[in-house]
Design an enzyme around this catalytic site. Sequence first.
Site, PDB file in Angstrom:
ATOM      1  N   LYS A 191       0.875  -1.181   0.000  1.00  0.00           N
ATOM      2  CA  LYS A 191       0.000   0.000   0.000  1.00  0.00           C
ATOM      3  C   LYS A 191       0.907   1.223   0.000  1.00  0.00           C
ATOM      4  O   LYS A 191       1.215   1.800   1.046  1.00  0.00           O
ATOM      5  CB  LYS A 191      -0.933  -0.052   1.209  1.00  0.00           C
ATOM      6  CG  LYS A 191      -2.170   0.810   1.039  1.00  0.00           C
ATOM      7  CD  LYS A 191      -3.248   0.433   2.042  1.00  0.00           C
ATOM      8  CE  LYS A 191      -4.312   1.503   2.151  1.00  0.00           C
ATOM      9  NZ  LYS A 191      -5.013   1.823   0.903  1.00  0.00           N
TER      10      LYS A 191
HETATM   11  N1  PMP Z   1      -7.505  -2.069  -3.411  1.00  0.00           N
HETATM   12  C1  PMP Z   1      -6.985  -0.836  -3.280  1.00  0.00           C
HETATM   13  C2  PMP Z   1      -6.258  -0.232  -4.424  1.00  0.00           C
HETATM   14  C3  PMP Z   1      -7.145  -0.127  -2.070  1.00  0.00           C
HETATM   15  O1  PMP Z   1      -6.638   1.104  -1.924  1.00  0.00           O
HETATM   16  C4  PMP Z   1      -7.868  -0.727  -1.011  1.00  0.00           C
HETATM   17  C5  PMP Z   1      -8.069   0.022   0.277  1.00  0.00           C
HETATM   18  N2  PMP Z   1      -6.993  -0.188   1.154  1.00  0.00           N
HETATM   19  C6  PMP Z   1      -8.374  -2.019  -1.195  1.00  0.00           C
HETATM   20  C7  PMP Z   1      -8.167  -2.657  -2.412  1.00  0.00           C
HETATM   21  C8  PMP Z   1      -9.104  -2.723  -0.107  1.00  0.00           C
HETATM   22  O2  PMP Z   1      -8.223  -3.036   0.937  1.00  0.00           O
HETATM   23  P1  PMP Z   1      -8.716  -3.168   2.436  1.00  0.00           P
HETATM   24  O3  PMP Z   1      -9.893  -4.063   2.416  1.00  0.00           O
HETATM   25  O4  PMP Z   1      -7.561  -3.737   3.140  1.00  0.00           O
HETATM   26  O5  PMP Z   1      -9.077  -1.797   2.890  1.00  0.00           O
END
Ligand code: PMP
Length: 303
Positions: free
Chosen positions: A156
């Site tokens: 991330k």
């Molecule tokens: N894909 C992307 C590109 C994101 O930014 C997010 C948000 N973090 C997600 C998927 C979903 O991840 P999570 O469920 O861990 O928030």
Amino acid sequence: MASYYDNNTVIYHNGAFVKAADAKMDLYSQSLHYGYSVFEGIRSYRTADGETKIFKVKEHYDRLQASAAALNLPYTWNTQELTDITYEVLNRNGLGDAYIRPVIYAPANMSFNPNAESLIVIEAWEMAPFLGEKLLRVTVSSFQRPNPKGFKIHAKAAGHYVNSILASQEAKGKGYDEALLLDMNDKIAEAPGANVFFEKAGVLYTPALGNILPGITRATVLELCDELNIRVVEGQFTQQDLYGADAAFFCGTAAEVVGFQSLDDVGFAMPWEETQSRLVQIAYKNLVVENKTELVNEITGIE
Ligand code: PMP
């Protein structure tokens, strides 16, 4: 412009709890110039018994550590200490239903060389208890997700989000609520900030890991489907597989579970309320507030 803090807001910044309005960062930071930082998006909820709980906090801080490692950013914290600090940030700001944003960033450095240390900030602001009751009008983006051979796509990382911003702004500029991005092979990947599932004949389908961010909500949905006896197939799918499906939804920490109304103006075959996807949405909402009475009990009367 949205207001995330006021003169009383406290954040955690490099070892101290300080006023957000007084905190300073170095404008020569390598993160500001090159998008070289990692972050998390975490939710806390006021649970059914009135406590404030951070949902899947361990998973989020473990992923933050893994993201830092993927980008060669030094990481000198551990999940337990950051969990304690985050509860303290919530407490000092009197927050229950909140969004929490930790960022690991680099010091002043105009070169591409690695750094001896990283810096940290943890911010939090109030969030409505539940979003995503409305159905989204989604369009397939002209932007692909970053090629995993060019990026650490499982991390991330701030820089990846230029792609998300471009795709989301393009979709909204065309009058849609959100974009759905394909990967470099033109298979469906994810939203700018969420993962995607679709439903056909009671079975859920979702892109396999590899070219997407491994969402913590995605993993939670897989667990819920197991408990609800809903079959899920992970694989490679095209946008054609989605047109005319029974239902589709995005899932993410901020988005929670939010259904599609249409994809490129093509509607879905079943009313949202009658789908397995809707059951997953209800189960997710019950889970985050620890409403244990029944997995798919409608949540009524919980603030
Ligand atoms: N894909 C992307 C590109 C994101 O930014 C997010 C948000 N973090 C997600 C998927 C979903 O991840 P999570 O469920 O861990 O928030």
